[in-house]
Design a protein around this motif. Structure first.
Motif, short mmCIF file in Angstrom:
data_model
loop_
_atom_site.label_atom_id
_atom_site.label_comp_id
_atom_site.label_asym_id
_atom_site.label_seq_id
_atom_site.Cartn_x
_atom_site.Cartn_y
_atom_site.Cartn_z
N ALA A 132 0.84 -1.21 0.00
CA ALA A 132 0.00 0.00 0.00
C ALA A 132 0.87 1.25 0.00
CB ALA A 132 -0.94 -0.01 1.20
N ALA A 133 1.98 1.20 0.76
CA ALA A 133 2.89 2.35 0.80
C ALA A 133 3.55 2.60 -0.54
CB ALA A 133 3.95 2.12 1.88
N GLU A 134 3.69 1.53 -1.34
CA GLU A 134 4.28 1.67 -2.67
C GLU A 134 3.27 2.13 -3.72
OE1 GLU A 134 6.12 -1.98 -3.75
OE2 GLU A 134 7.43 -2.05 -1.99
N GLY A 135 1.99 2.24 -3.31
CA GLY A 135 0.97 2.73 -4.22
C GLY A 135 0.08 1.66 -4.81
N PHE A 136 0.21 0.41 -4.33
CA PHE A 136 -0.67 -0.64 -4.84
C PHE A 136 -2.05 -0.53 -4.19
CE2 PHE A 136 3.45 -2.40 -5.92
CZ PHE A 136 3.22 -2.90 -7.19
N THR A 137 -3.05 -1.02 -4.90
CA THR A 137 -4.42 -0.92 -4.42
C THR A 137 -5.20 -2.16 -4.81
OG1 THR A 137 -6.44 0.43 -4.52
CG2 THR A 137 -5.12 0.31 -6.52
N LEU A 138 -6.20 -2.49 -4.02
CA LEU A 138 -7.13 -3.57 -4.34
C LEU A 138 -8.41 -2.94 -4.90
CD1 LEU A 138 -6.85 -6.03 -1.30
CD2 LEU A 138 -5.80 -6.25 -3.56
N LEU A 139 -8.67 -3.17 -6.15
CA LEU A 139 -9.76 -2.47 -6.81
C LEU A 139 -11.13 -2.91 -6.31
CD1 LEU A 139 -8.36 -2.42 -10.46
CD2 LEU A 139 -8.09 -0.73 -8.63
N CYS A 140 -11.20 -4.09 -5.69
CA CYS A 140 -12.50 -4.57 -5.20
C CYS A 140 -12.94 -3.88 -3.92
CB CYS A 140 -12.46 -6.08 -4.99
SG CYS A 140 -11.47 -6.62 -3.57
N CYS A 141 -12.02 -3.23 -3.23
CA CYS A 141 -12.40 -2.54 -1.99
C CYS A 141 -11.87 -1.10 -1.94
CB CYS A 141 -11.95 -3.34 -0.77
SG CYS A 141 -10.19 -3.71 -0.71
N ALA A 142 -11.48 -0.56 -3.11
CA ALA A 142 -10.97 0.81 -3.19
C ALA A 142 -12.05 1.73 -3.75
CB ALA A 142 -9.72 0.86 -4.07
N LYS A 143 -12.35 2.78 -3.01
CA LYS A 143 -13.29 3.81 -3.48
C LYS A 143 -12.51 5.10 -3.71
CE LYS A 143 -17.19 1.78 -0.99
NZ LYS A 143 -18.24 1.98 0.03
N PRO A 144 -12.69 5.73 -4.86
CA PRO A 144 -11.89 6.92 -5.17
C PRO A 144 -12.33 8.13 -4.34
CG PRO A 144 -13.52 6.57 -6.87
CD PRO A 144 -13.62 5.39 -5.95
N VAL A 145 -11.36 8.96 -4.02
CA VAL A 145 -11.65 10.26 -3.39
C VAL A 145 -11.17 11.38 -4.31
CG1 VAL A 145 -11.62 9.35 -1.04
CG2 VAL A 145 -9.49 10.17 -2.07
N SER A 146 -10.71 11.01 -5.51
CA SER A 146 -10.31 11.97 -6.54
C SER A 146 -10.29 11.21 -7.86
CB SER A 146 -8.91 12.54 -6.24
OG SER A 146 -7.91 11.54 -6.40
N ASP A 147 -10.06 11.90 -8.94
CA ASP A 147 -9.79 11.19 -10.20
C ASP A 147 -8.52 10.36 -10.01
OD1 ASP A 147 -11.96 12.46 -11.30
OD2 ASP A 147 -10.77 13.94 -12.41
N ILE A 148 -8.49 9.18 -10.58
CA ILE A 148 -7.33 8.30 -10.38
C ILE A 148 -6.87 7.70 -11.70
CG2 ILE A 148 -7.96 7.70 -8.00
CD1 ILE A 148 -9.01 5.01 -9.06
N ALA A 149 -5.61 7.30 -11.71
CA ALA A 149 -5.03 6.54 -12.82
C ALA A 149 -4.44 5.26 -12.24
CB ALA A 149 -3.96 7.35 -13.53
N VAL A 150 -4.81 4.11 -12.82
CA VAL A 150 -4.43 2.81 -12.27
C VAL A 150 -3.72 2.00 -13.34
CG1 VAL A 150 -5.23 0.70 -11.17
CG2 VAL A 150 -6.43 2.84 -10.75
N ASP A 151 -2.60 1.41 -12.95
CA ASP A 151 -1.86 0.50 -13.82
C ASP A 151 -2.31 -0.91 -13.47
OD1 ASP A 151 -0.13 -0.86 -15.42
OD2 ASP A 151 1.71 -0.14 -14.48
N VAL A 152 -3.16 -1.49 -14.31
CA VAL A 152 -3.68 -2.83 -14.09
C VAL A 152 -3.94 -3.46 -15.45
CG1 VAL A 152 -6.09 -2.09 -13.94
CG2 VAL A 152 -5.40 -4.23 -12.84
N ARG A 153 -3.71 -4.74 -15.54
CA ARG A 153 -3.93 -5.45 -16.79
C ARG A 153 -5.42 -5.59 -17.06
NH1 ARG A 153 -1.75 -11.40 -16.76
NH2 ARG A 153 -3.40 -11.52 -15.22
N GLU A 154 -5.85 -5.06 -18.19
CA GLU A 154 -7.26 -5.14 -18.55
C GLU A 154 -7.54 -6.47 -19.24
OE1 GLU A 154 -10.63 -2.48 -20.93
OE2 GLU A 154 -8.60 -1.70 -20.62
#
Length: 342
Positions: free
Chosen positions: A69-91
């Motif tokens: 989490a400190a490195e900036g990783f996130t779990l998209l199933c339990c992450a709610k945005p508080v701003s516009d975001i950009a995510v590096d994830v394999r689509e």
């Protein structure tokens, strides 16, 4: 409030409400992202947050550690945005051919496969098509908004039924019902298909199938799909259990091995007793794979079953056997007890 989510790998964008998770927003809009449990336990939906901020709901440390989490990783199933975001994830390629639906179903057949595994066959509605990819799962919709997830054990071309392999968890809200009061012709409701665990058909790489316990269910569906496609890819299945009885459809695997020239089956038992008279491989199933295939750089792996097995395989196959991280596909079976322990 509505925020914009940008996927840096594909360049796609979609909107996400402040009160919904990034994963739910993507699924709602037909955008395919990797996921498994949807409750912060398996880590399949992990991505790197390149810009913006999110708030995380409850999740397990093994799925997203504090260091990650400190490195900036996130779990998209339990992450709610508080701003516009950009995510590096394999689509993942989403398809309108596999829409998520809520459907009624009737119990067609109940059959004990072992002392603690029940085959549950569900009759699909005749009036509405239910399409899914081999390897995906459904969620039963229970009282009080509770849900229970089970992988489908047959490929979708195999008729008008969906089959499940359900292990009895004593005290379990749903499995106690399955093993006591459930009967044929009972009516249930489910939602699906869910999950990003399915066969990648655009590759000719040899395949390692890794299953523990009832993790065999979606692996069986993958095998049926490969057979249906008349695939010539080399496939080896490693199925692990504590005792031989845990490999409740081993005879079917032996039939595949005898009839399919490109298929090999390796059963592995970790806690055989003298009365089992077990003569086969012993130890941890993922270590048996590593002993046989030291270099996995040219393979695809599909792993399914207990979280400890999936996590160990993912870590060790990559670190010790040169398996590319993006060629490891998994479905980690997390029970309610697993979630409570996390």
């Amino acid at each position: 409030m509505t925020f914009q989510v940008s996927l840096t790998q594909s360049g796609r964008q979609f909107s996400c409400e402040a009160d919904e998770t990034v994963l739910n927003a993507a699924l709602r809009q037909g955008i395919g992202l990797p996921y498994g449990c949807k409750n912060g336990a398996c880590g399949s939906c992990k991505g790197k947050l390149n810009n913006g901020q999110v708030e995380h709901g409850p999740h397990q440390q093994r799925a997203l550690s504090e260091a990650e989490a400190a490195e900036g990783f996130t779990l998209l199933c339990c992450a709610k945005p508080v701003s516009d975001i950009a995510v590096d994830v394999r689509e993942i390629a989403a398809s309108s051919d596999y829409p998520i639906k809520k459907l009624p179903t009737r119990v067609h057949k109940l059959e004990k496969l072992s002392d603690d595994v029940m085959l549950v066959s569900l009759q699909l509605p005749a009036t509405e098509k239910f399409a899914y990819r081999a390897g995906q799962y459904i969620e039963f919709l229970l009282r009080d908004n509770k849900r229970r997830s089970y992988s489908m054990a047959n490929a979708s071309h195999n008729g008008e039924h969906v089959t499940l392999h359900i292990r009895h968890m004593p005290g379990g809200l749903f499995t106690d019902q399955v093993f006591s009061t459930m009967k044929e012709r009972d009516i249930l409701r489910f939602e699906g298909p869910h999950g990003s665990f399915f066969l990648r058909e655009d590759s000719d790489k040899p395949i390692i199938l890794l299953a523990s316990g009832t993790g065999f269910a979606p692996i069986k569906a993958l095998m049926e799909q490969l057979i249906h496609l008349k695939s010539e890819r080399q496939v080896v299945l490693y199925w692990g259990g504590r005792r031989p009885s845990d490999l409740y459809m081993s005879a079917l695997c032996e039939e595949w091995a005898a009839s399919l020239p490109n298929f090999r089956y390796v059963p592995v038992i970790s806690d055989a007793q003298a009365e089992d008279q077990w003569q086969g491989r012993t130890g941890f199933v993922h270590q048996a794979v590593m002993a046989d295939i030291a270099d996995m750089s040219g393979y695809q792996v599909y792993a399914c079953g207990a979280p400890v097995v999936v996590e160990s395989a993912k870590r060790d196959f990559s670190a010790q056997c040169q398996l590319p991280a993006d060629e490891f596909y998994a479905d980690s079976f997390t029970s309610e007890a697993d979630l409570a322990a996390g």
